[in-house]
Each structure stands twice: as C-alpha cells, then as structure tokens.
Design a protein around this motif. Structure first.
Motif, short mmCIF file in Angstrom:
data_model
loop_
_atom_site.label_atom_id
_atom_site.label_comp_id
_atom_site.label_asym_id
_atom_site.label_seq_id
_atom_site.Cartn_x
_atom_site.Cartn_y
_atom_site.Cartn_z
N ALA A 1 0.84 -1.20 0.00
CA ALA A 1 0.00 0.00 0.00
C ALA A 1 0.87 1.24 0.00
CB ALA A 1 -0.93 0.00 1.21
N ARG A 2 0.53 2.21 -0.85
CA ARG A 2 1.29 3.45 -0.96
C ARG A 2 0.30 4.61 -1.10
NH1 ARG A 2 6.60 1.94 -2.57
NH2 ARG A 2 7.07 4.03 -3.26
N ILE A 3 0.75 5.81 -0.78
CA ILE A 3 -0.09 6.99 -0.98
C ILE A 3 0.70 8.03 -1.75
CG2 ILE A 3 -1.55 6.62 1.06
CD1 ILE A 3 0.12 8.70 2.54
N THR A 4 -0.01 8.79 -2.60
CA THR A 4 0.62 9.81 -3.42
C THR A 4 0.63 11.15 -2.68
OG1 THR A 4 -1.44 10.50 -4.47
CG2 THR A 4 -0.27 8.62 -5.45
N SER A 5 1.25 12.13 -3.28
CA SER A 5 1.27 13.47 -2.68
C SER A 5 -0.12 14.09 -2.62
CB SER A 5 2.21 14.38 -3.49
OG SER A 5 1.81 14.42 -4.85
N ALA A 6 -1.04 13.59 -3.47
CA ALA A 6 -2.42 14.07 -3.45
C ALA A 6 -3.31 13.21 -2.55
CB ALA A 6 -2.99 14.09 -4.87
N ASP A 7 -2.69 12.38 -1.71
CA ASP A 7 -3.41 11.50 -0.77
C ASP A 7 -4.34 10.53 -1.49
OD1 ASP A 7 -2.11 12.82 1.22
OD2 ASP A 7 -3.82 14.02 1.89
N ALA A 8 -3.85 9.99 -2.61
CA ALA A 8 -4.57 8.93 -3.31
C ALA A 8 -3.90 7.60 -3.01
CB ALA A 8 -4.58 9.19 -4.81
N LEU A 9 -4.70 6.55 -2.88
CA LEU A 9 -4.18 5.23 -2.54
C LEU A 9 -3.63 4.54 -3.78
CD1 LEU A 9 -3.86 3.14 -0.22
CD2 LEU A 9 -6.08 2.19 -0.93
N ARG A 10 -2.51 3.87 -3.62
CA ARG A 10 -1.95 3.05 -4.68
C ARG A 10 -1.63 1.67 -4.11
NH1 ARG A 10 -3.70 6.53 -7.45
NH2 ARG A 10 -2.57 7.92 -8.86
N VAL A 11 -1.76 0.65 -4.95
CA VAL A 11 -1.40 -0.72 -4.57
C VAL A 11 -0.49 -1.27 -5.65
CG1 VAL A 11 -2.22 -3.04 -4.04
CG2 VAL A 11 -3.59 -1.06 -3.34
N VAL A 12 0.72 -1.69 -5.26
CA VAL A 12 1.70 -2.21 -6.21
C VAL A 12 2.19 -3.58 -5.73
CG1 VAL A 12 2.43 0.13 -6.79
CG2 VAL A 12 3.71 -1.17 -5.10
N ALA A 13 2.75 -4.33 -6.65
CA ALA A 13 3.28 -5.67 -6.32
C ALA A 13 4.77 -5.57 -6.02
CB ALA A 13 3.04 -6.63 -7.49
N GLN A 14 5.20 -6.25 -4.97
CA GLN A 14 6.60 -6.24 -4.57
C GLN A 14 7.04 -7.64 -4.17
OE1 GLN A 14 8.94 -3.32 -4.13
NE2 GLN A 14 7.46 -2.81 -5.72
N PRO A 15 8.28 -8.03 -4.48
CA PRO A 15 8.80 -9.31 -3.97
C PRO A 15 9.10 -9.20 -2.48
CG PRO A 15 10.52 -8.16 -5.16
CD PRO A 15 9.27 -7.34 -5.32
N PRO B 1 -11.52 -2.70 0.85
CA PRO B 1 -12.21 -3.80 0.16
C PRO B 1 -11.30 -4.46 -0.86
CG PRO B 1 -13.64 -1.87 0.31
CD PRO B 1 -12.28 -1.44 0.79
N ARG B 2 -11.35 -5.79 -0.91
CA ARG B 2 -10.44 -6.51 -1.80
C ARG B 2 -10.65 -6.11 -3.25
NH1 ARG B 2 -10.10 -10.44 -5.24
NH2 ARG B 2 -12.34 -10.82 -5.13
N ALA B 3 -11.91 -5.90 -3.66
CA ALA B 3 -12.18 -5.54 -5.05
C ALA B 3 -11.53 -4.20 -5.40
CB ALA B 3 -13.70 -5.49 -5.28
N ALA B 4 -11.56 -3.24 -4.47
CA ALA B 4 -10.94 -1.94 -4.73
C ALA B 4 -9.42 -2.06 -4.79
CB ALA B 4 -11.35 -0.94 -3.64
N ALA B 5 -8.84 -2.87 -3.89
CA ALA B 5 -7.39 -3.08 -3.91
C ALA B 5 -6.96 -3.77 -5.19
CB ALA B 5 -6.97 -3.90 -2.70
N ALA B 6 -7.76 -4.75 -5.66
CA ALA B 6 -7.42 -5.45 -6.90
C ALA B 6 -7.50 -4.50 -8.09
CB ALA B 6 -8.37 -6.63 -7.09
N ALA B 7 -8.49 -3.59 -8.09
CA ALA B 7 -8.60 -2.63 -9.19
C ALA B 7 -7.39 -1.69 -9.22
CB ALA B 7 -9.89 -1.83 -9.03
N LEU B 8 -6.93 -1.25 -8.06
CA LEU B 8 -5.74 -0.39 -8.00
C LEU B 8 -4.49 -1.14 -8.45
CD1 LEU B 8 -6.44 1.44 -4.62
CD2 LEU B 8 -6.44 2.47 -6.89
N LEU B 9 -4.39 -2.40 -8.08
CA LEU B 9 -3.25 -3.21 -8.49
C LEU B 9 -3.23 -3.40 -10.00
CD1 LEU B 9 -0.83 -4.85 -7.46
CD2 LEU B 9 -2.35 -6.81 -7.24
N ARG B 10 -4.41 -3.65 -10.60
CA ARG B 10 -4.49 -3.82 -12.06
C ARG B 10 -4.20 -2.50 -12.77
NH1 ARG B 10 -9.35 -6.96 -10.38
NH2 ARG B 10 -8.78 -9.17 -10.56
N GLU B 11 -4.58 -1.38 -12.16
CA GLU B 11 -4.28 -0.07 -12.73
C GLU B 11 -2.78 0.15 -12.80
OE1 GLU B 11 -4.65 4.02 -10.55
OE2 GLU B 11 -6.61 3.57 -11.44
#
Length: 445
Positions: free
Chosen positions: A71-85, A419-429
C-alpha cells in the motif's frame, strides 16, 4: 551469489548441529509466541544463542520468491497498490538484501554529508580505515569486543570530548574477513576486524591526530583484554593500515607521526556514493567464508548492529530504513503514473499476499483452477477485505484520507483496511501503467 551462500549455509548447518554442543537456556519471545532458547556450550560461539544455518538457508532460498501487495499513498493523498517481492531481510548473509540496505545507507549518508557541507558544519570529509592486528586463533566475538573497546575509548568519556571537538560528525561501518586465505574460501588463521569510517573534519591535521589516538586506543584495548605482556607483544597492536608502509602496518612503537608513514588509510573524499558506500556496506562477503567460519559468523552477527552514526549523522541509519521502506517501487517503471511512497510493512502478517488480492496477476496458468492470468480463482477462498500494518513513519491523517477514497478506513488495531475488489482494481491499474510503459519503450527506434 545467493545460491552459493545457500549451499555454504547448508554446510555450516552440519558444523553448528554436530560439532558444537548446545543446551536449553530459558525461553525467548518470537512475536506472540514463547519458544525455548538454546545456547552453544562448545565451539567458538560458546555462550551465544544457537542460530540454525539450515533455517537461514531456507529463508534465503525463498528470498523474493513470494510476492505481496504493498500500500502506498501519493502526494495528493490517493491510494496506490503495487506488487513487490518479499525479501528475506537477512542483510548480514543475503547478497540481495545487503546490497539494497547498503545502497539506502549510502544514500542517506550522502544526503547528510551534503547538508552539513553546505551549512558549513564540516569543512572536509574523509574516509578512514581503522584496524588492529588480529590475534591468530581468537574468536570473532573476542576480536569484535577488543575493537569495540578501542573505539569506545576513542569516542567516549574524556577522550570522547576531544574527539567531538576535532571530528564533528562520523559514521562507522564494521567489516570482518578471514584474510587472503578466507577470500579463497579457506578457513584462514583468524578473524580480521576493521572499520570504514566517514568523518567530518575541520582541518588538514586530522589524519595525524586521529592516527596517533587510534594507535594508543587499540594498544590500551589489547593490554586490557589480553594482559600487559600479551597485549603489548601482539604484532602491530595499536597499528593503522597504510598502503605505503613497507609491511602495510604502522606499528604502535613508532615514536612520532611523520608524513613518510603515508596516509593511505586516510583519504579526503567528496560526497560520491561510490566512496561513501565503503562505510555503508554490510559486514562480510558471506560467499567467501569457509563453512566453519560462516557458522561462527551467523551466531555472532545475530542481533548485532554493524553501523553507527555520531554527531550530526547520528540519525543516518534511521533515515536509511525510512528511505528503504518508502522507495521500494521504482517510479521509472511507470512514467506518468505516480506510485507515491510506501506506508505499509512487508512482513508475512503485515501485508497480503499478491494472490489474496488479485489471483494470477502477472502469472501463467493457475495451478488450482486452470485459468490463465489475472482472474478470481473459484478454488481459492478470498476475503472481502485486505489489510496492511502501517509503517512507523506513515502519517495517519493522510492514510485515512487515502483509504476513504477507496472505500476503506483504519480499524481498531491501527491497520489499513480496504475492500479486496478496490485493492485489486488499483493493483491492475498499476500493472496496466507498467505494461503500457514497457510497450512504449519497445516501440522506440
């Protein structure tokens, strides 16, 4: 290199399990669990907690093999989800984790050096190599204690007051090797402890000042721990390394400091990361150690801190850990897409596995249901929400704002829940942005 260290750890496991007796010595806490504590009662690591090299080898073999959602947040306080090893975190033996930690230490240290130099706190910066002659056959624990005794007598107490006047800031990184024989994979005659120190100094006379006091400090430490006769006899006790001296050592018995001794051990430097990296690298090239030496090293290194800052550079290590946590995702992988900064931990219980958010993303055929690529696996039970444990530096108000934009919040335990669906959508984005960037680079002439 990591595969070679795994093989060496497996061989070291035979040494630790079959050559060195151990005894149960109370209990210790591992997270929420209380487990027996085992202590070596034989071998060079006698008295230390028994560390299993086989278990370390298993963790090292799986380093970065599993992936998690960060989980990450941008300077505009938007949530991001990325994949990491998911790294193993064994920085004292894993070449991959050690390299990453050393890079962040060097980056944080260079930033501190540049700040102090611009503010006029320090006039010059030097890389100093401090060492003492190793005692053949001595244990690593004893050699480290002797070196630490000398360092403390130089930087603490009354001597420390003079040190802080001459050296405004410093950062020390300890390193241990087994000499030339150890570099060839042989056992060698003993441990060689030395330190690379970045110092902020005020004048050009600092080389002589530091050299004379370090020689005296190491001689005092040798006499205190080895006895007057043995400590004074130890060849080169209290010496410092010089590239120009005939035998490489400037012995303690030299009556006066002269430029003819050479200042190979004291080098004026700038703020380049390549030079600063010498003080930031991790304690030993584990891939070069003999299995017997490696078994001793992992026992002594367990829970030990190898880097330490002083003066205005006291907080460099903490800044490096924050930098490591914040910059795991590379923004150059997704140009035009703000990945923000990390706000979540990476432990197995701290962040969800990648397949618990979006099953099969970035993979081939699913082993459970046979579907290809990104899908909601019918054979895998997925929860309605996913959660992350926040880092210490995460700003709670900003995290709450970012979570609410994705339909999430902070729960009673202080975890970020989405919500998992929202996290999955951010990850796909994020994955789509990376894929578009790769296709654009491939289309370039």
């Amino acid at each position: 290199m990591r595969a070679r260290v795994v093989r060496l750890l497996r061989r070291a496991g035979y040494v630790a399990r079959w050559r060195w007796a151990r005894v149960e010595d109370g209990v210790r806490r591992v997270g929420p669990h209380v487990v027996p504590r085992w202590t070596y009662r034989a071998g060079p690591a006698a008295g230390l907690e028994a560390v299993d090299p086989w278990r370390m080898a298993r963790r090292l073999m799986l380093c970065s093999a599993a992936w998690y959602a960060q989980a990450r947040i941008t300077s505009a306080d938007a949530l991001r989800v990325v994949a990491q090893p998911r790294p193993c975190g064994q920085v004292h033996v894993c070449p991959v984790c050690a390299r990453r930690r050393s890079w962040t230490l060097a980056t944080a240290l260079r930033a501190a050096v540049e700040e102090d130099h611009a503010a006029g706190v320090v006039r010059g910066v030097a890389l100093v190599t401090l060492t003492h002659r190793d005692e053949p056959g001595a244990t690593l624990r004893a050699e480290l204690a002797r070196f630490r005794r000398a360092w403390d007598s130089l930087t603490r107490g009354r001597a420390g007051m003079a040190w802080r006047q001459a050296v405004t800031s410093w950062f020390i990184g300890l390193e241990v090797t087994r000499g030339a024989a150890g570099a060839r994979g042989e056992l060698g005659h003993g441990w060689h402890v030395h330190a690379h120190v970045i110092v902020g100094v005020q004048d050009s006379e600092s080389a002589q000042w530091i050299g004379e006091r370090w020689r005296a400090a190491t001689l005092r430490a040798s006499r205190a721990l080895l006895g007057d006769d043995r400590g004074a006899w130890l060849p080169g006790a209290g010496g410092v390394w010089s590239e120009t001296h005939a035998d490489g050592w400037i012995p303690a018995g030299r009556p006066a400091w002269t430029p003819a001794d050479g200042y190979g051990w004291f080098r004026a430097i700038g703020a380049s990361r390549a030079t600063i990296f010498q003080a930031a690298k991790y304690p030993t090239p584990a891939v070069e150690l003999h299995p017997i030496a490696l078994a001793e090293f992992v026992a002594v290194a367990h829970g030990r801190r190898w880097h330490e800052g002083g003066g205005t550079w006291r907080g460099v290590r903490r800044r490096a850990l924050e930098l490591e946590a914040a910059s795991e995702a590379d923004p150059h992988d997704t140009p035009g897409y703000d990945v923000g900064v990390n706000v979540s931990r990476s432990g197995p219980r701290d962040a969800p596995a990648l397949d618990d958010v979006a099953t099969g993303i970035g993979a081939g055929r699913c082993r459970r249901c046979g579907a290809d690529g990104d899908h909601d696996c019918a054979a895998r039970e997925l929860g309605e929400v996913v959660s992350w444990k926040l880092t210490k530096g995460a700003e709670r108000a900003r995290v709450v704002a970012a979570a609410m934009s994705a339909g999430g919040d902070i729960d009673a335990r202080g975890r970020l829940v989405v919500p998992r669906a929202a996290a999955a959508a951010l990850l796909r984005e994020w994955a789509a942005a990376g894929r578009a960037a790769r296709e654009a680079r491939a289309a370039l002439p």
